[in-house]
Motif scaffolding. Sequence first.
Motif, PDB file in Angstrom:
ATOM      1  N   GLU A 288       0.834  -1.212   0.000  1.00  0.00           N
ATOM      2  CA  GLU A 288       0.000   0.000   0.000  1.00  0.00           C
ATOM      3  C   GLU A 288       0.866   1.258   0.000  1.00  0.00           C
ATOM      4  OE1 GLU A 288      -3.662   2.178   2.448  1.00  0.00           O
ATOM      5  OE2 GLU A 288      -2.931   0.205   3.085  1.00  0.00           O
ATOM      6  N   VAL A 289       1.930   1.259   0.819  1.00  0.00           N
ATOM      7  CA  VAL A 289       2.832   2.412   0.857  1.00  0.00           C
ATOM      8  C   VAL A 289       3.565   2.552  -0.479  1.00  0.00           C
ATOM      9  CG1 VAL A 289       4.869   3.385   1.972  1.00  0.00           C
ATOM     10  CG2 VAL A 289       3.100   2.288   3.346  1.00  0.00           C
ATOM     11  N   GLU A 290       3.985   1.431  -1.068  1.00  0.00           N
ATOM     12  CA  GLU A 290       4.667   1.479  -2.363  1.00  0.00           C
ATOM     13  C   GLU A 290       3.783   2.104  -3.426  1.00  0.00           C
ATOM     14  OE1 GLU A 290       7.673   0.718  -3.679  1.00  0.00           O
ATOM     15  OE2 GLU A 290       8.453   0.460  -1.665  1.00  0.00           O
ATOM     16  N   LEU A 291       2.502   1.801  -3.376  1.00  0.00           N
ATOM     17  CA  LEU A 291       1.583   2.320  -4.392  1.00  0.00           C
ATOM     18  C   LEU A 291       1.162   3.759  -4.114  1.00  0.00           C
ATOM     19  CD1 LEU A 291      -0.748  -0.777  -4.900  1.00  0.00           C
ATOM     20  CD2 LEU A 291       0.681   0.284  -6.654  1.00  0.00           C
ATOM     21  N   PHE A 292       0.700   4.037  -2.896  1.00  0.00           N
ATOM     22  CA  PHE A 292       0.037   5.309  -2.610  1.00  0.00           C
ATOM     23  C   PHE A 292       0.848   6.261  -1.733  1.00  0.00           C
ATOM     24  CE2 PHE A 292      -3.342   1.929  -2.741  1.00  0.00           C
ATOM     25  CZ  PHE A 292      -3.658   2.130  -4.080  1.00  0.00           C
ATOM     26  N   GLY A 293       1.967   5.801  -1.158  1.00  0.00           N
ATOM     27  CA  GLY A 293       2.777   6.666  -0.316  1.00  0.00           C
ATOM     28  C   GLY A 293       2.280   6.691   1.122  1.00  0.00           C
ATOM     29  N   ALA A 294       2.964   7.467   1.960  1.00  0.00           N
ATOM     30  CA  ALA A 294       2.602   7.554   3.379  1.00  0.00           C
ATOM     31  C   ALA A 294       2.932   8.942   3.908  1.00  0.00           C
ATOM     32  CB  ALA A 294       3.351   6.496   4.191  1.00  0.00           C
TER      33      ALA A 294
ATOM     34  N   GLU B  17       2.041  -8.208 -12.849  1.00  0.00           N
ATOM     35  CA  GLU B  17       1.403  -9.258 -12.031  1.00  0.00           C
ATOM     36  C   GLU B  17       0.249  -8.692 -11.206  1.00  0.00           C
ATOM     37  OE1 GLU B  17       1.743 -12.165 -12.685  1.00  0.00           O
ATOM     38  OE2 GLU B  17       3.676 -12.260 -13.715  1.00  0.00           O
ATOM     39  N   ILE B  18      -0.636  -7.977 -11.874  1.00  0.00           N
ATOM     40  CA  ILE B  18      -1.770  -7.341 -11.208  1.00  0.00           C
ATOM     41  C   ILE B  18      -2.717  -8.377 -10.606  1.00  0.00           C
ATOM     42  CG2 ILE B  18      -3.267  -7.254 -13.251  1.00  0.00           C
ATOM     43  CD1 ILE B  18      -2.835  -4.440 -10.694  1.00  0.00           C
ATOM     44  N   GLY B  19      -2.687  -9.608 -11.128  1.00  0.00           N
ATOM     45  CA  GLY B  19      -3.547 -10.662 -10.606  1.00  0.00           C
ATOM     46  C   GLY B  19      -3.207 -11.081  -9.191  1.00  0.00           C
ATOM     47  N   ASP B  20      -2.018 -10.700  -8.701  1.00  0.00           N
ATOM     48  CA  ASP B  20      -1.611 -11.044  -7.337  1.00  0.00           C
ATOM     49  C   ASP B  20      -2.022  -9.993  -6.311  1.00  0.00           C
ATOM     50  OD1 ASP B  20      -0.450 -13.378  -8.188  1.00  0.00           O
ATOM     51  OD2 ASP B  20       1.553 -12.538  -8.374  1.00  0.00           O
ATOM     52  N   LEU B  21      -2.725  -8.951  -6.731  1.00  0.00           N
ATOM     53  CA  LEU B  21      -3.129  -7.888  -5.809  1.00  0.00           C
ATOM     54  C   LEU B  21      -4.206  -8.397  -4.854  1.00  0.00           C
ATOM     55  CD1 LEU B  21      -2.370  -4.863  -5.479  1.00  0.00           C
ATOM     56  CD2 LEU B  21      -4.409  -4.314  -6.810  1.00  0.00           C
ATOM     57  N   SER B  22      -4.076  -8.053  -3.574  1.00  0.00           N
ATOM     58  CA  SER B  22      -5.027  -8.514  -2.559  1.00  0.00           C
ATOM     59  C   SER B  22      -6.388  -7.835  -2.748  1.00  0.00           C
ATOM     60  CB  SER B  22      -4.500  -8.194  -1.161  1.00  0.00           C
ATOM     61  OG  SER B  22      -4.499  -6.793  -0.943  1.00  0.00           O
ATOM     62  N   PRO B  23      -7.467  -8.459  -2.250  1.00  0.00           N
ATOM     63  CA  PRO B  23      -8.810  -7.865  -2.400  1.00  0.00           C
ATOM     64  C   PRO B  23      -8.910  -6.447  -1.841  1.00  0.00           C
ATOM     65  CG  PRO B  23      -9.000 -10.154  -1.714  1.00  0.00           C
ATOM     66  CD  PRO B  23      -7.535  -9.808  -1.648  1.00  0.00           C
ATOM     67  N   GLY B  24      -8.286  -6.188  -0.684  1.00  0.00           N
ATOM     68  CA  GLY B  24      -8.358  -4.847  -0.094  1.00  0.00           C
ATOM     69  C   GLY B  24      -7.728  -3.795  -0.971  1.00  0.00           C
ATOM     70  N   LEU B  25      -6.560  -4.107  -1.527  1.00  0.00           N
ATOM     71  CA  LEU B  25      -5.884  -3.138  -2.395  1.00  0.00           C
ATOM     72  C   LEU B  25      -6.541  -3.069  -3.764  1.00  0.00           C
ATOM     73  CD1 LEU B  25      -2.116  -3.640  -1.499  1.00  0.00           C
ATOM     74  CD2 LEU B  25      -3.639  -1.767  -0.871  1.00  0.00           C
ATOM     75  N   GLN B  26      -7.233  -4.127  -4.173  1.00  0.00           N
ATOM     76  CA  GLN B  26      -7.998  -4.054  -5.421  1.00  0.00           C
ATOM     77  C   GLN B  26      -9.051  -2.944  -5.333  1.00  0.00           C
ATOM     78  OE1 GLN B  26      -9.630  -7.834  -6.744  1.00  0.00           O
ATOM     79  NE2 GLN B  26      -7.765  -8.911  -6.117  1.00  0.00           N
ATOM     80  N   ALA B  27      -9.728  -2.858  -4.183  1.00  0.00           N
ATOM     81  CA  ALA B  27     -10.754  -1.825  -3.993  1.00  0.00           C
ATOM     82  C   ALA B  27     -10.142  -0.433  -4.025  1.00  0.00           C
ATOM     83  CB  ALA B  27     -11.483  -2.050  -2.668  1.00  0.00           C
ATOM     84  N   LYS B  28      -8.976  -0.261  -3.400  1.00  0.00           N
ATOM     85  CA  LYS B  28      -8.327   1.052  -3.385  1.00  0.00           C
ATOM     86  C   LYS B  28      -7.813   1.430  -4.768  1.00  0.00           C
ATOM     87  CE  LYS B  28      -7.102   1.019   1.500  1.00  0.00           C
ATOM     88  NZ  LYS B  28      -6.060   1.238   2.516  1.00  0.00           N
TER      89      LYS B  28
ATOM     90  N   LYS C  43     -11.784 -14.267  -6.793  1.00  0.00           N
ATOM     91  CA  LYS C  43     -10.471 -13.845  -6.300  1.00  0.00           C
ATOM     92  C   LYS C  43     -10.026 -12.511  -6.883  1.00  0.00           C
ATOM     93  CE  LYS C  43      -8.946 -18.620  -5.634  1.00  0.00           C
ATOM     94  NZ  LYS C  43      -7.978 -19.667  -6.067  1.00  0.00           N
ATOM     95  N   PHE C  44     -10.744 -12.024  -7.882  1.00  0.00           N
ATOM     96  CA  PHE C  44     -10.406 -10.726  -8.480  1.00  0.00           C
ATOM     97  C   PHE C  44     -11.703  -9.989  -8.761  1.00  0.00           C
ATOM     98  CE2 PHE C  44      -8.679  -7.652 -11.479  1.00  0.00           C
ATOM     99  CZ  PHE C  44      -7.416  -7.426 -10.960  1.00  0.00           C
ATOM    100  N   ARG C  45     -11.741  -8.715  -8.372  1.00  0.00           N
ATOM    101  CA  ARG C  45     -12.966  -7.918  -8.506  1.00  0.00           C
ATOM    102  C   ARG C  45     -13.339  -7.758  -9.976  1.00  0.00           C
ATOM    103  NH1 ARG C  45     -14.215  -4.146  -3.976  1.00  0.00           N
ATOM    104  NH2 ARG C  45     -15.431  -3.068  -5.559  1.00  0.00           N
ATOM    105  N   ALA C  46     -14.599  -8.048 -10.279  1.00  0.00           N
ATOM    106  CA  ALA C  46     -15.051  -7.904 -11.659  1.00  0.00           C
ATOM    107  C   ALA C  46     -15.003  -6.446 -12.105  1.00  0.00           C
ATOM    108  CB  ALA C  46     -16.471  -8.457 -11.803  1.00  0.00           C
ATOM    109  N   ASP C  47     -15.371  -5.497 -11.193  1.00  0.00           N
ATOM    110  CA  ASP C  47     -15.388  -4.085 -11.592  1.00  0.00           C
ATOM    111  C   ASP C  47     -13.977  -3.574 -11.874  1.00  0.00           C
ATOM    112  OD1 ASP C  47     -14.715  -4.324  -8.936  1.00  0.00           O
ATOM    113  OD2 ASP C  47     -16.259  -2.967  -8.177  1.00  0.00           O
ATOM    114  N   LEU C  48     -12.981  -4.044 -11.104  1.00  0.00           N
ATOM    115  CA  LEU C  48     -11.602  -3.651 -11.388  1.00  0.00           C
ATOM    116  C   LEU C  48     -11.129  -4.273 -12.698  1.00  0.00           C
ATOM    117  CD1 LEU C  48      -8.924  -2.313 -10.673  1.00  0.00           C
ATOM    118  CD2 LEU C  48      -8.378  -4.292  -9.249  1.00  0.00           C
ATOM    119  N   TYR C  49     -11.507  -5.515 -12.938  1.00  0.00           N
ATOM    120  CA  TYR C  49     -11.129  -6.183 -14.190  1.00  0.00           C
ATOM    121  C   TYR C  49     -11.655  -5.401 -15.397  1.00  0.00           C
ATOM    122  CZ  TYR C  49     -11.161  -9.736 -17.875  1.00  0.00           C
ATOM    123  OH  TYR C  49     -10.997 -10.409 -19.060  1.00  0.00           O
ATOM    124  N   TYR C  50     -12.909  -4.978 -15.337  1.00  0.00           N
ATOM    125  CA  TYR C  50     -13.475  -4.217 -16.449  1.00  0.00           C
ATOM    126  C   TYR C  50     -12.781  -2.863 -16.607  1.00  0.00           C
ATOM    127  CZ  TYR C  50     -17.164  -7.717 -15.981  1.00  0.00           C
ATOM    128  OH  TYR C  50     -17.846  -8.890 -15.889  1.00  0.00           O
TER     129      TYR C  50
END
Length: 468
Positions: free
Chosen positions: A228-234, A263-274, A315-322
């Motif tokens: 999360e910090v790597e992606l969005f900072g702190a 390797e976006i398919g390895d992203l966790s569900p919580g970070l998929q939403a963010k 295992k992967f959000r449909a809305d993020l996939y689209y």
Amino acid sequence: MPIDLSLTPHDEPARLQPTLRDIFYDLFERQFEGAIMINADGRVVWINDRYARLLGLHSPLDAIGLPVEALIPHSRLREVLQTGESILLDFMTYRHQVFVVTRFPIKDQDDRIIGAVGILLYERWEPLKPLMAKFKLLQAELEQARRQLGQSRKTRYSFDDIVGGSPACEDMKRIAQRAAALDTTVLLLGETGTGKELLAQAIHAASPRADLPFVGLNIAAIPETLLEVELFGAAGGAYTGAERKGRDGKFKIADGGTLFLDEIGDLSPGLQAKLLRVLQEQEIEPLGSNQLVRIDVRVIAATSHDLDCLVAEGKFRADLYYRLNVLPIRLPPLRERIGDLPSLCSTILGQIAERTGLPRRGVADAALARLARQVWPGNVRQLRNVLEQASLLSDSLVIDAPDLDRLLPDTAIGSTPVKPLAEVVAEAERQAIRNALAAVGGNKTEAAKLLGISRATFYEKWAALGLG
């Protein structure tokens, strides 16, 4: 003496001795072009006569008790209330006029925020010319720093570095060149070793964002706790060990340019939403911060997974996939572009010779035939590894078939191919569904019962596996 920010008119009868509040208000009335004060609820408790006239009010009393946004639609005073931070110098546009303003919070003796003040410093620009000159200089220096950052993160590859003229390779390049001209999200689909980052860099290098940063991040290589910090900072001090000044994430570093998420398919569900929210709103919220930061980033995502199967399995959000799958590009595996082997070998051997200082090797026809019989589960990356080993182990200037025998596995095209596990599972599920339907005469509800899954899950798999 505490300042009273209750909602009372400020034309109460004059006292014999002026209070601190009277002196405070008089100072603001006479010294500034405009001044306004709000309480902790964001409602106006005081405004000077000049500001009231500027806002078209008959009397300052007409503003008392109103939300500040009712008077100044784009006011940032509520932001000062929320953050507790002053905005010392800013520009505000009102009715086609531009004002220089400052805003700061008001705190009580316990350091709690009880209100905020906004001041119009100048309505005329002349006194600001020295300041504006410094501002323009700082702006130019910032732009130069951004250009230097873009240069330091410039791509190494372009479409000229994509080797191959097979129909599959040419089709891939054609779609990728179209993607470079269209400033939209791209999803690269391909097995490991097919060159997804090379293609992402080529797309960026041919796009209007080419002079701005290209930033890459392999999702699978970063521990979940740090991603999360790597992606969005702190923000500063957001967690134990965090830097005092805070840390910029990859989205902020890539601002204006391109962010490659491998390797976006390895992203966790919580970070998929963010991530979905960032793609939709083009704004990030660093860890430990309450402030949203606007960004302008083009995302190129890549995966070696079958995202359709991951979506079907939940295992992967449909809305993020689209959202990611706006412009998909499939990278063909090496076994589908065997005709590119001669040019690939020549290019790779030239790069090996340049990097190692060894003589440049050639490849005999028998060796090419030997390479062409392979399945290549590791694709171009595996081919590069084999050629480098052969170059280091052989004394000959031409790599021949015997040089490869000890380096290549026995698997070859025509024998049982090695498939990704996701493909094997998907094919097994297809066959199971077909068998169940055949057993119940095509009744999908009965087939779902026979398979031990819900009717909804049956229909999801039916669509995801392409059985419709």
